[in-house]
Design a protein around this motif. Structure first.
Motif, PDB file in Angstrom:
ATOM      1  N   ILE A   8      13.490  22.123 -11.177  1.00 17.12           N
ATOM      2  CA  ILE A   8      12.023  22.265 -11.080  1.00 17.12           C
ATOM      3  C   ILE A   8      11.490  21.430  -9.917  1.00 17.12           C
ATOM      4  CG2 ILE A   8       9.833  21.918 -12.267  1.00 17.12           C
ATOM      5  CD1 ILE A   8      11.332  21.931 -14.913  1.00 17.12           C
ATOM      6  N   ARG A   9      11.945  20.185  -9.862  1.00 22.00           N
ATOM      7  CA  ARG A   9      11.383  19.262  -8.859  1.00 22.00           C
ATOM      8  C   ARG A   9      12.298  19.089  -7.645  1.00 22.00           C
ATOM      9  NH1 ARG A   9       6.256  16.434  -9.411  1.00 22.00           N
ATOM     10  NH2 ARG A   9       5.465  17.033 -11.438  1.00 22.00           N
ATOM     11  N   GLY A  10      13.475  19.732  -7.670  1.00 27.08           N
ATOM     12  CA  GLY A  10      14.348  19.664  -6.489  1.00 27.08           C
ATOM     13  C   GLY A  10      15.208  18.420  -6.464  1.00 27.08           C
ATOM     14  N   GLY A  11      15.973  18.289  -5.368  1.00 22.85           N
ATOM     15  CA  GLY A  11      16.865  17.142  -5.205  1.00 22.85           C
ATOM     16  C   GLY A  11      16.079  15.876  -4.877  1.00 22.85           C
ATOM     17  N   LEU A  12      16.774  14.738  -4.870  1.00 20.98           N
ATOM     18  CA  LEU A  12      16.116  13.455  -4.620  1.00 20.98           C
ATOM     19  C   LEU A  12      15.464  13.427  -3.235  1.00 20.98           C
ATOM     20  CD1 LEU A  12      15.577  10.426  -5.290  1.00 20.98           C
ATOM     21  CD2 LEU A  12      17.815   9.942  -4.237  1.00 20.98           C
ATOM     22  N   THR A  13      14.184  13.083  -3.205  1.00 19.71           N
ATOM     23  CA  THR A  13      13.456  12.936  -1.934  1.00 19.71           C
ATOM     24  C   THR A  13      12.682  11.624  -1.993  1.00 19.71           C
ATOM     25  OG1 THR A  13      13.166  15.333  -1.924  1.00 19.71           O
ATOM     26  CG2 THR A  13      11.866  14.066  -0.330  1.00 19.71           C
ATOM     27  N   SER A  14      13.199  10.598  -1.341  1.00 23.43           N
ATOM     28  CA  SER A  14      12.532   9.287  -1.375  1.00 23.43           C
ATOM     29  C   SER A  14      11.439   9.215  -0.321  1.00 23.43           C
ATOM     30  CB  SER A  14      13.558   8.180  -1.108  1.00 23.43           C
ATOM     31  OG  SER A  14      14.583   8.218  -2.073  1.00 23.43           O
ATOM     32  N   ARG A  15      10.304   8.614  -0.677  1.00 20.09           N
ATOM     33  CA  ARG A  15       9.227   8.441   0.303  1.00 20.09           C
ATOM     34  C   ARG A  15       9.601   7.313   1.244  1.00 20.09           C
ATOM     35  NH1 ARG A  15       3.909   7.146  -2.638  1.00 20.09           N
ATOM     36  NH2 ARG A  15       3.036   7.382  -0.538  1.00 20.09           N
ATOM     37  N   PRO A  16       9.154   7.393   2.493  1.00 20.58           N
ATOM     38  CA  PRO A  16       9.437   6.296   3.430  1.00 20.58           C
ATOM     39  C   PRO A  16       8.893   4.969   2.883  1.00 20.58           C
ATOM     40  CG  PRO A  16       8.461   8.191   4.559  1.00 20.58           C
ATOM     41  CD  PRO A  16       8.348   8.469   3.102  1.00 20.58           C
ATOM     42  N   GLU A  17       9.699   3.909   3.017  1.00 23.61           N
ATOM     43  CA  GLU A  17       9.318   2.603   2.447  1.00 23.61           C
ATOM     44  C   GLU A  17       7.962   2.145   2.993  1.00 23.61           C
ATOM     45  OE1 GLU A  17      13.109   0.274   1.737  1.00 23.61           O
ATOM     46  OE2 GLU A  17      11.810  -1.289   2.552  1.00 23.61           O
ATOM     47  N   ASP A  18       7.772   2.283   4.301  1.00 19.14           N
ATOM     48  CA  ASP A  18       6.502   1.799   4.889  1.00 19.14           C
ATOM     49  C   ASP A  18       5.306   2.542   4.307  1.00 19.14           C
ATOM     50  OD1 ASP A  18       7.957   1.223   8.204  1.00 19.14           O
ATOM     51  OD2 ASP A  18       7.996   0.074   6.306  1.00 19.14           O
ATOM     52  N   GLU A  19       5.499   3.820   3.999  1.00 19.00           N
ATOM     53  CA  GLU A  19       4.392   4.602   3.427  1.00 19.00           C
ATOM     54  C   GLU A  19       4.033   4.064   2.041  1.00 19.00           C
ATOM     55  OE1 GLU A  19       4.604   9.075   3.731  1.00 19.00           O
ATOM     56  OE2 GLU A  19       4.404   8.877   1.569  1.00 19.00           O
ATOM     57  N   ILE A  20       5.071   3.699   1.281  1.00 17.88           N
ATOM     58  CA  ILE A  20       4.837   3.164  -0.067  1.00 17.88           C
ATOM     59  C   ILE A  20       4.134   1.809   0.021  1.00 17.88           C
ATOM     60  CG2 ILE A  20       5.970   2.341  -2.169  1.00 17.88           C
ATOM     61  CD1 ILE A  20       8.258   4.333  -1.526  1.00 17.88           C
ATOM     62  N   ILE A  21       4.595   0.962   0.938  1.00 25.43           N
ATOM     63  CA  ILE A  21       3.968  -0.357   1.098  1.00 25.43           C
ATOM     64  C   ILE A  21       2.512  -0.187   1.528  1.00 25.43           C
ATOM     65  CG2 ILE A  21       4.054  -2.538   2.366  1.00 25.43           C
ATOM     66  CD1 ILE A  21       6.368  -2.166   0.372  1.00 25.43           C
ATOM     67  N   ALA A  22       2.264   0.752   2.420  1.00 26.74           N
ATOM     68  CA  ALA A  22       0.877   0.998   2.877  1.00 26.74           C
ATOM     69  C   ALA A  22       0.019   1.436   1.699  1.00 26.74           C
ATOM     70  CB  ALA A  22       0.887   2.068   3.970  1.00 26.74           C
ATOM     71  N   GLU A  23       0.581   2.283   0.846  1.00 25.24           N
ATOM     72  CA  GLU A  23      -0.207   2.730  -0.304  1.00 25.24           C
ATOM     73  C   GLU A  23      -0.449   1.571  -1.264  1.00 25.24           C
ATOM     74  OE1 GLU A  23      -0.340   6.196  -3.718  1.00 25.24           O
ATOM     75  OE2 GLU A  23       0.970   6.413  -1.987  1.00 25.24           O
ATOM     76  N   ALA A  24       0.556   0.714  -1.431  1.00 25.13           N
ATOM     77  CA  ALA A  24       0.377  -0.452  -2.321  1.00 25.13           C
ATOM     78  C   ALA A  24      -0.729  -1.361  -1.784  1.00 25.13           C
ATOM     79  CB  ALA A  24       1.701  -1.212  -2.415  1.00 25.13           C
ATOM     80  N   ARG A  25      -0.744  -1.562  -0.464  1.00 24.77           N
ATOM     81  CA  ARG A  25      -1.813  -2.386   0.134  1.00 24.77           C
ATOM     82  C   ARG A  25      -3.170  -1.732  -0.122  1.00 24.77           C
ATOM     83  NH1 ARG A  25       0.276  -6.302   3.031  1.00 24.77           N
ATOM     84  NH2 ARG A  25       2.321  -6.057   4.032  1.00 24.77           N
ATOM     85  N   HIS A  26      -3.199  -0.405   0.037  1.00 20.10           N
ATOM     86  CA  HIS A  26      -4.460   0.316  -0.170  1.00 20.10           C
ATOM     87  C   HIS A  26      -4.920   0.140  -1.613  1.00 20.10           C
ATOM     88  CE1 HIS A  26      -7.456   3.484  -0.012  1.00 20.10           C
ATOM     89  NE2 HIS A  26      -6.870   4.105  -0.997  1.00 20.10           N
TER      90      HIS A  26
END
Ligand code: SF4
Length: 540
Positions: free
Chosen positions: A241-259
């Motif tokens: 249903i959701r496909g194979g593992l697709t990790s988000r770029p680390e910097d994108e995650i950190i940016a979202e956490a800061r946001h």
């Protein structure tokens, strides 16, 4: 759909015996009054979401993208111009709940006298701006079904539920503005079908992930770090249903956490299908520990919580990162079963790996809270196997136990396994383990009495003198709450005492403390409830 196999959507409809099932009574309450005259017209979307925390994040993303595109959001399908039902397609019960949700939406929008017909192409081009889309006309409101159920059964849904205006799969959150546009532009008989390969496409293919703050009226958020899964547990349909593992770029995650932190979010609940596998698809290494270390450096983040970690993904580095001061001493570690034979049939990590993982974690986080889930009624399961599961739950010292009867999912390897366990037997076994789980929870709550814990205050409760919050052992939405008695004026002098009362007790905090924005307090546990705790605030 395998030959000769009944269309699952059809069988659920039979089950629901639609229309006229007792459900219909409940649905009618959703109707609302006419659109207030003189109200500025914007196309109003209502998003109903079913299923797991990942679907919740999907819905928040859809809400953000639609708002950014000029649509207005409403929490009431009865007054919406477009209704989106974001579904779950994981196991039988979840699928039925989503189907019921679709019918609630269909019923809520039927014959809406005030609905806007915006199928004036030019109008839609201005996305959400009705005033350029021509006048109001009598018509019905489109219902769009998105997410996992649509990804799995798009044609069955369109065939069995003619009221649906469109279906869109698991990539819908990324493409929702286009999908709503297509649906609003379709001609009367047309229906939209947007179902591609499972998952949301390659990392970064969705552009920057947008998270508007308008929807996050709470001090915590889910933070999705990856999509899909590379494992193939034999009972699980998620990879299809959701496909194979697709990790988000680390910097994108950190940016979202800061946001999120800049918005006052102090607790980040990390989610993925298997959190421990984060990063493996990017460089063949598991990078969760590194990500946790980086997130713990984001200013303002007070709790990082790890949800859905596979036992074989717990190594010393990860356990070490969990000892960081702002990582909640909590982990959701699904073990699924306690019988080595059944775990092999499930394609899951064995009991040695489970015990080693827990030992590693407890060595570095002695007061670790462990949530887990188990399945009963897997093909070939015996009473002995269920007892083995009970023993394992006690041995690992589980504090919270979710129990699910096996759901035979077409397209999974377990679908055709011999030794099918009758449904009622699976449910009885589930009840047995649930009771065990509750007693383990009660024991762990009792062990907390007299202890001082951190509590994230979420909202004042109805009863004066109390606030409702969560302790480190309580993940949002699943682990209950803590009632904190707060007395006295102002943050500096807040002696408090606790009166233990029925779970229905509540609280309110002195105003300046709330405005101090520090929702984190220390409190001493006075007494346990099963899924609740009572505490009184202690001077910090
Ligand atoms: S780890 Fe197993 S159960 Fe979890 S999503 Fe992946 S395949 Fe499904």
């Amino acid at each position: 759909m395998p030959v000769g196999q009944q269309n699952p959507v059809h069988s659920w409809l039979q089950l629901l015996k639609w229309p006229g099932s007792p459900l219909s009574a409940k649905i009618n309450v959703m109707r609302t009054q006419e659109r207030p005259s003189g109200q500025p017209d914007k196309i109003r979307c209502c998003i109903a979401v079913y299923g797991c925390a990942k679907n919740q994040v999907d819905a928040e993303e859809m809400a953000s993208r639609l708002t950014a595109a000029g649509y207005e959001l409403t929490g009431d399908a009865g007054e919406a111009d477009v209704v989106i039902v974001h579904t779950c397609g994981f196991i039988e019960d979840a699928k039925k709940e989503s189907i019921e949700g679709i019918f609630q939406a269909v019923e809520a929008v039927k014959d809406r006298p005030d609905a806007i017909d915006v199928r004036d192409a030019e109008g839609v081009a201005n996305a959400g701006d009705v005033s350029t889309a021509g006048t109001m006309r009598e018509t019905s409101v489109p219902v769009i079904v998105t997410g996992c159920l649509s990804q799995r059964y798009p044609d069955e849904l369109l065939k069995e539920i003619p009221e649906i205006a469109g279906v869109a799969g698991t990539a819908a959150p990324r493409d929702i503005v286009e999908i709503v546009g297509d649906v609003l532009r379709r001609d009367r008989a047309g229906r939209v079908r947007r179902v591609g390969t499972p998952g949301r496409g390659a990392p970064g293919s969705e552009g920057e992930s947008i998270r508007f703050d308008t929807h996050l009226k709470r001090p915590w958020a889910y933070l999705r770090v990856a999509e899909g899964c590379r494992h193939h547990c034999t009972y699980c349909a998620i990879p299809s249903i959701r496909g194979g593992l697709t990790s988000r770029p680390e910097d994108e995650i950190i940016a979202e956490a800061r946001h999120l932190s800049s918005l006052g979010i102090v607790e980040l609940n990390l989610i993925a299908q298997d959190l421990s596998d984060y990063g493996y698809d990017r460089d063949g290494k598991r990078r969760l520990a590194r990500l946790v270390r980086r997130l713990s450096g984001v200013p303002g983040v007070r709790w990082i919580r790890l949800l859905y970690v596979r036992p074989d993904g717990v190594d010393d580095e990860l356990a070490e990162s969990m000892a960081l001061p702002n990582v909640a001493p909590y982990i959701d570690l699904p073990v699924e079963h306690g019988s080595p034979r059944i775990l092999r049939l499930m394609g899951r990590p064995g009991t040695e790996q489970i015990l080693r993982a827990v030992e590693r974690l407890r060595k570095r986080v002695p007061d670790l809270y462990l949530r887990t889930t188990v399945i009963t009624g897997f093909p070939g399961e015996t009473e002995q196997d269920v007892l083995a599961t009970a023993d394992l739950l006690c041995e690992i010292g589980a504090h919270r136990v979710g129990v699910f009867p096996f759901s035979r999912e077409e397209g999974t390897a377990a679908y055709n396994l011999p030794g099918v366990v009758p449904g009622h037997v699976a449910r009885d076994r589930a009840e047995y383990l649930r009771r065990l789980g509750l007693s383990l929870s009660a024991e762990s709550a009792a062990a907390m009495v007299g202890k001082e814990i951190g509590v994230l205050l979420e909202r004042p409760s109805l009863r004066p003198g109390y606030w409702i919050g969560r302790g480190p052992h309580q993940a949002p939405e699943v682990d209950g709450v803590t009632y904190v008695k707060i007395t006295g004026q102002g943050s500096e002098g807040r002696p408090a005492d606790a009166s233990l009362s029925s779970p229905a007790s509540g609280a309110h905090l002195t105003s300046d403390t709330a405005h101090a924005g520090d929702r984190f307090i220390r409190a001493c546990v006075t007494s346990p409830g099963i899924l609740t705790l009572f505490a009184h605030e202690t001077l910090v």
